[in-house]
Design a protein around this motif. Structure first.
Motif, short mmCIF file in Angstrom:
data_model
loop_
_atom_site.label_atom_id
_atom_site.label_comp_id
_atom_site.label_asym_id
_atom_site.label_seq_id
_atom_site.Cartn_x
_atom_site.Cartn_y
_atom_site.Cartn_z
N ASP A 119 -13.77 -3.03 -3.32
CA ASP A 119 -14.16 -2.02 -4.33
C ASP A 119 -14.08 -2.60 -5.74
OD1 ASP A 119 -14.72 -0.06 -2.56
OD2 ASP A 119 -12.96 1.20 -2.96
N ASN A 172 -13.81 8.16 16.16
CA ASN A 172 -12.68 7.31 16.48
C ASN A 172 -11.37 8.08 16.59
OD1 ASN A 172 -14.08 5.01 16.72
ND2 ASN A 172 -13.40 4.07 14.82
N THR A 173 -11.20 9.03 15.68
CA THR A 173 -9.98 9.82 15.72
C THR A 173 -9.90 10.60 17.02
OG1 THR A 173 -10.08 10.01 13.35
CG2 THR A 173 -8.68 11.58 14.49
N PRO A 176 -10.80 -1.59 0.32
CA PRO A 176 -10.35 -1.23 -1.03
C PRO A 176 -10.36 -2.42 -1.99
CG PRO A 176 -8.81 -0.42 0.62
CD PRO A 176 -9.77 -1.33 1.33
N PRO A 195 -10.11 -3.50 12.63
CA PRO A 195 -9.89 -2.22 11.95
C PRO A 195 -8.80 -2.31 10.88
CG PRO A 195 -10.06 -1.87 14.31
CD PRO A 195 -10.01 -3.36 14.10
N ASN A 207 -8.04 2.46 -3.51
CA ASN A 207 -6.81 3.20 -3.18
C ASN A 207 -6.25 4.02 -4.35
OD1 ASN A 207 -6.90 2.24 -0.60
ND2 ASN A 207 -5.45 0.57 -0.96
N THR A 260 -6.82 5.37 11.93
CA THR A 260 -7.75 4.26 11.77
C THR A 260 -7.11 3.00 12.31
OG1 THR A 260 -8.53 5.29 9.76
CG2 THR A 260 -9.26 3.06 10.17
N TYR A 270 -9.37 13.60 1.34
CA TYR A 270 -9.99 13.08 2.56
C TYR A 270 -11.51 13.29 2.51
CZ TYR A 270 -11.06 12.45 7.49
OH TYR A 270 -11.60 12.01 8.67
N TYR A 308 -2.46 9.27 7.47
CA TYR A 308 -3.56 9.55 8.40
C TYR A 308 -4.32 8.26 8.72
CZ TYR A 308 -7.90 11.57 10.17
OH TYR A 308 -8.99 11.88 10.95
N ARG A 309 -4.54 7.46 7.70
CA ARG A 309 -5.27 6.21 7.89
C ARG A 309 -4.51 5.29 8.85
NH1 ARG A 309 -6.55 2.64 2.66
NH2 ARG A 309 -8.06 4.25 2.13
N ASN A 368 -9.02 8.24 19.78
CA ASN A 368 -7.62 7.85 19.66
C ASN A 368 -6.68 8.91 20.20
OD1 ASN A 368 -7.37 5.24 18.60
ND2 ASN A 368 -8.08 5.94 16.62
N VAL A 390 0.84 -1.20 0.00
CA VAL A 390 0.00 0.00 0.00
C VAL A 390 0.88 1.25 0.00
CG1 VAL A 390 -1.92 1.17 1.10
CG2 VAL A 390 -1.73 -1.30 1.26
N TYR A 414 -2.81 8.22 3.38
CA TYR A 414 -2.40 6.90 3.87
C TYR A 414 -1.83 7.01 5.28
CZ TYR A 414 0.09 2.44 4.12
OH TYR A 414 0.55 1.21 4.52
N LYS A 471 -7.68 -3.01 4.75
CA LYS A 471 -7.18 -3.69 3.55
C LYS A 471 -8.33 -4.28 2.75
CE LYS A 471 -2.69 -3.37 4.54
NZ LYS A 471 -2.88 -2.26 5.51
#
Lengths: 300, 482
Positions: B451, B110-111, B448, B440, A245, A260, A236, A255-256, B114, A69, A253, B445
């Protein structure tokens, strides 16, 4: 006199230091501190809420050798930079040239073209979301009117990055202003010299305007390059990095990973890699600039 | 000389101002993380630790018990915020020794959590997504409820499926409310087409083929033609038979129904490329690109909320959670109904909900649990009657009077007794993603890769095969069920 002057100097120095203190402290605590901290974090496997331990260069190794990634997002980012910077330079320069002419309603035109860069990024992004809408967006409606096939814009892998690049070019107002300032400081005696020698508009442009503008072009290029590498907000908001992606810009990325997947250590390592890339590219740009940037004073 | 002294004074003053500014700004920084919506409370706020530190003797003699201050964080719509504010006020009024301040967090919850976790400024009680609940629960950041069963027996009265366990017997959270995935439809469209309504009885759930054939009858292009009619224009569809989200809320229940899973039984192997799982994703892809009864991903992203889709007849049936009842009911122009999801092998749905947790950092676990038990008590919170929530306590699904208490209202149509209560009681399992360790990261992974299916770039088999190499290294097993 002498004593007075040194007293003044002393006072100036003291006040100077005092007044510079807030900025210095701010830089120390809010920039240098976090920078050093992120470097330390990048050597740990810290993820939010968990224990962290020192892992040396493991994160860097994983990123560079085992993270598909990362490779993809780097590719996407470079693609985005290459799609944005040259076009944006051309657009900003071209607009500045046009707006440097003495036409009626000049200030109105200048305002119109500068306006997009005053619009808050998110508001602009929402506007473009509507323009890009494949079903009832303005762009596809215009295409349809002329009998052209529509595009999926940001919703298809192939067209997503060009679409976002297009949107960035729309907001070049700031760079346009810098070009405009540069154009106005091109010495008029050089133009007069060309005129005396019987040169036309093209000669004026290629032999006076363009060489005189190279420092401005150079500055804008460096700033745009750095800015493009760090783009985040519009992607974003618009695509969150999708589809598949295809718009996963580097910082998105990062930030993710950080917020996340909560892997702060890994994200810090990613940010340092980005830093190295930007520094390297900026250095290269500076190096090559000696060959094409012209300073009137003769300095480098 | 005077000038010099003046100078010194000035610099001193300036230094003082600077110190003041920094002090103030750091204070402001702290205040930012503190509740802003605490209208019912005196504004003199102190954090729990600070109030602990100052038990002055005279105060203690006047009031035998010191006031405990708690902070509660939550997300949600305006309706939910209002309901929470009322609940907090009622709690504070009835518990003079506990003062709870609520903080509603809009946007990326969530952010926010965190960063609070990273800064060690967590609230005492908070909503939390299931992924973070599991992660932090297993890292010992959440209060283990099982330690308090003796003190607060009510903690055990909830439906079994509503607990999240990180180790056998160690319950770190409860779903705030139960929510299951169901089928909503526009009754008027069905009446006009003369098609019988989707079944509400889970035992009579449609098979997939029955479901697709109904969806085809409901799908119409601009000229009124259906997908199987000659000359049907798939590019200009006026009403779609069915629309679905592309996340675990859609594929989760269907995987369960087909006896498939994200992981295999052992919980250590990727299983999405097994035939039963592939079938689910292929059927969903076919709904869009073969059956032409569902909008594609791009069209969906540009569609309004589900209740508006139904109301404007853009879509005849949608797959959504029971939380949608609130919006559906508030949309007075819509005559909607609830049915159960179509089945592949067994009729099944999943529970998909956020949790409420008590953080281990709290100084007052007992008071926090008292508030915890209060905050989603159907007798205190009206979110059950408005349709947003379903209770977690067992009696609200078994006891006639208790069922009536929260379902006897416009937000719960008659068929809810079957498609809501019976479905939850007998056919709902915890969403497989909730039970997965490291979800999470797996999802970041997975999404995407999926998709490619939703955009018709790859067949389900090819896309899911490709994902194996990415997902397998992230697998860390499952959490226990009890």
């Amino acid at each position: 006199m002498r004593r007075n002057k040194s007293g003044l100097l002393r006072m100036e120095r003291r006040w100077g230091m005092l007044l510079a203190l807030p900025v210095t402290l701010g830089l120390l605590f809010f920039a240098i501190g976090p920078i050093v901290a992120s470097f330390v974090f990048s050597m740990t496997d810290w993820h939010i809420g968990g224990q962290s331990s020192f892992v040396g260069l493991n994160n860097y190794e994983t990123i560079l050798t085992k993270d598909p990634v990362f490779t993809k997002s780097l590719f996407v980012t470079v693609y985005y930079v290459l799609a944005t910077v040259p076009v944006a330079i051309l657009a900003a320069f071209g607009l500045a040239m046009l707006l440097n002419r003495k036409v009626k309603g000049l200030s109105v035109f200048r305002t119109i073209f500068f306006l997009p860069s005053i619009v808050p990024r998110i508001a602009g992004t929402m506007l473009w979301l509507w323009l890009f809408n494949p079903d009832f967006g303005l762009l596809n409606s215009i295409f349809e009117y002329f009998g052209l096939p529509g595009s999926q814009w940001i919703y298809a892998e192939e067209t997503a990055i060009p679409s976002i690049a297009l949107m960035s070019v729309w907001g070049v107002g700031n760079y346009m202003i810098i070009f405009l300032a540069g154009l106005q400081s091109v010495p008029t005696h050089l133009y007069e010299a060309v005129e005396v020698d019987g040169g036309g508009a093209w000669r004026k442009f290629f032999h006076v305007t363009l060489p005189s503008m190279t420092p401005t072009i150079f500055f804008n290029m460096v700033m745009m390059q750095i800015g493009a590498f760090q783009s985040f907000d519009s992607v974003y908001v618009m695509t969150q990095g999708g589809p598949n992606n295809a718009t996963l810009l580097y910082v998105v990325y990062l930030y993710r990973i950080a917020f996340t997947e909560t892997k702060i250590g890994y994200a810090s390592a990613l940010s340092w890699i980005l830093f190295v890339i930007i520094v390297a590219l900026t250095l290269i740009t500076f190096r090559t600039s000696r060959k094409w940037v012209y300073y009137e004073g003769g300095g480098k | 000389m005077l000038g010099n002294r003046k100078q010194r004074w000035l610099s001193l003053l300036l230094a003082a101002v600077l110190v003041g500014i920094t002090a103030c700004s750091s204070k402001n920084g702290n205040d930012e993380t503190k509740p802003s919506a605490s209208s019912s409370q005196p504004t003199e706020e102190t954090s729990p630790s600070a109030s602990d530190a100052s038990p002055s003797a005279s105060e203690a003699s006047e009031s035998p018990k010191e006031v405990v201050k708690l902070k509660f964080m939550y997300w949600g719509s305006t309706d939910e915020k209002k309901a929470m504010e009322n609940m907090i006020k009622a709690f504070n009024d009835s518990h003079p020794y506990i003062q709870v301040t609520g903080e509603h967090v809009p946007g990326d919850y969530n952010t926010k959590m965190n960063t609070l976790m990273a800064a060690n400024e967590l609230p005492d009680v908070a909503y939390l997504g299931d992924g973070l609940t599991n992660q932090w629960g297993s890292e010992g950041r959440l209060l283990d409820f099982s330690q308090y069963y003796g003190q607060y027996p009510e903690l055990q009265n909830k439906l079994k499926a509503s607990y999240l366990y990180t180790e056998p017997g160690k319950a770190v959270a409860n779903f705030t409310a139960l929510e299951v995935m169901v089928l909503y439809y526009n009754k008027d469209i069905f009446a006009e087409e003369g098609i019988p309504l989707p079944p509400a009885d889970p035992a009579k759930a449609w098979t997939w083929d029955e479901f697709v054939s109904v969806a085809k009858k409901l799908t119409k292009d601009k000229k009124g033609k259906h997908p199987d009619d000659p000359g049907f224009d798939a590019k200009n569809i006026d009403t779609y038979g069915f629309s679905f989200g592309t996340d675990r809320g859609t594929y989760g229940p269907l995987l369960e129904s087909n006896g498939a899973g994200i992981l295999d039984e052992s919980g250590m192997n990727y299983a999405l490329n097994k035939p039963e799982a592939v079938e689910v994703f292929q059927k969903l892809q076919d709904l869009i690109y073969v059956n032409h009864v569902s909008p594609n991903l791009i069209q969906q992203q540009n569609m309004p909320d589900n209740h508006v889709r139904l109301q404007t007849r853009k879509v005849a049936m949608v797959l959504d959670g029971t939380w949608a009842l609130l919006d559906l009911t508030n949309n007075t122009k819509l005559h909607y109904g609830i049915g159960v999801l179509p089945k592949l092998k067994e009729p099944k749905t999943v529970i998909l909900a956020g949790t409420t947790v008590v953080f281990n950092t709290t100084k007052h676990p007992a008071e926090a649990l008292e508030f915890y038990l209060y905050h989603n008590n159907p007798e205190q919170v009206d979110l059950y009657k408005t349709g947003l929530w379903m209770p977690t306590e067992e009696k609200y699904y078994t006891d006639e009077a208790a069922i009536k208490l929260w379902t006897d209202n416009p937000a719960h149509p008659p068929e809810f007794l079957q498609a809501g209560i019976e479905y939850t009681k007998g056919y709902a399992v915890k969403s497989p993603s909730t039970k997965l360790k490291n979800w999470p990261e797996i999802n970041s992974k997975l999404a995407p890769g999926l998709d490619l299916i939703w955009t018709n770039k790859k067949t389900a088999q090819a896309a899911l095969d490709e994902l194996q190499a990415q997902i397998q290294p992230l697998i860390k097993g499952k959490y226990p069920d009890e």
